[in-house]
Design a protein around this motif. Structure first.
Motif: not given
Length: 317
Positions: A80-98
């Motif tokens: 991820l880019p260092p400035t990635t918003p937390f909520w975007v990262a949460i959506v991404g990892i949840a989508f990836g795992v699911l």
């Protein structure tokens, strides 16, 4: 609660985590303590998603979360880019795992790398957060070890590939090798990635055949294209962007990669070639993410064709 009662021990995954520690430490030095906060947020979201899916399918039986989820979360953060918003990262990892793992039946049954599935989803869904702003490394003796940064107030600049594509500027090879450049959190230092590759190969954690064939396919095609006046200088292309990181950590995923050595070499070469094609002829500045996901879909076919070829060869002999 004891961690042993939560996580399923996997020595292979622990060695992968060890190889990522120096890369994560450099990321904190370059981009600040926010990197650790982002990692903590992603770990909580990723483990929670994995645990929830396991509980849902366990019929009330006790469950343990495979330690592979920790590797998935760390790899995801490092892309991820260092400035990635937390909520975007949460959506991404949840989508990836699911959708990258759970829907296929969980650990050991997924055909795609879940970290890349999550990264690809937010890359397409939220491109403004993933492609437009690249944080400039903190320039001070202590780096970002004593500084929390990476938000909207961070000093931004172009990544090496974007700078080359827009103006033809070639970033110093020394900077590309050491990692003092703008880019995704863990993809800046070729030196640390290569050292991690050596450790993974030495401990038989990752396949050197995939790494070498991937690099070979990439270098051969990029050299040919550059000689005819198309694309980036091969050395610059090899050291910039996420190619090395993807080759060492993503392409060698023991679950989504082939098991047969011949198939591994074909798979790696396919990733290298696809990366160059996507970088050179598409609108995307990077290609390794899409190349690995595309190659993941061909793994069953490649393995089947290799097995059939070997069987026919034995009959002939």
């Amino acid at each position: 609660m004891d961690l042993k009662s939560i996580f399923l021990k996997q020595n292979l995954m622990r060695r992968a985590l060890i190889s990522l520690v120096p890369i994560m430490l450099l990321a904190v030095y370059l981009f600040g303590l926010r990197v650790l906060v982002l990692l903590a947020v992603v770990l909580v979201a990723g483990v929670a998603t994995e645990y929830t899916m396991l509980r849902y399918s366990s019929n009330g039986k006790p469950v343990k979360v495979p330690e592979a989820i920790l590797v998935t979360c760390v790899l995801f953060v490092l892309t991820l880019p260092p400035t990635t918003p937390f909520w975007v990262a949460i959506v991404g990892i949840a989508f990836g795992v699911l959708f990258g793992k759970a829907v296929f039946g969980g650990f050991g049954k997924n055909i795609f790398n879940p970290a890349l599935v999550g990264r690809c989803f937010i890359y397409i869904s939220f491109p403004s957060y993933m492609t437009l702003s690249w944080m400039k490394p903190i320039e001070r003796l202590t780096g970002g070890l004593l500084q929390y940064t990476g938000g909207v107030d961070a000093v931004t600049s172009s990544s090496p590939i974007i700078a080359f594509n827009s103006s033809g500027e070639i970033t110093s090879y020394m900077k590309l090798f050491l990692g003092n450049i703008s880019g995704s959190i863990g993809e800046t230092s070729a030196l640390l990635i290569l050292l991690a590759a050596a450790y993974l190969i030495r401990t038989k954690t990752a396949s050197w055949k995939i790494m070498v064939s991937c690099a070979a396919g990439f270098c051969v095609l990029s050299t040919i294209l550059y000689m005819v006046g198309v694309g980036q200088p091969p050395t610059f292309a090899l050291l910039s962007g996420g190619f090395l990181f993807g080759t060492v950590f993503m392409a060698t995923d023991p679950i989504s990669a082939p098991k047969n050595d011949t198939a591994r070499m074909i798979y790696g070469a396919l990733i290298g070639v696809l990366t160059v094609i996507i970088r050179t002829f598409s609108l995307f500045t990077e290609g390794i993410m899409f190349a690995i996901l595309i190659a993941n879909t061909f793994v069953p076919l490649v393995e089947m064709q290799v097995e059939q070829f070997m069987a026919r060869k034995q009959v002939t002999v």
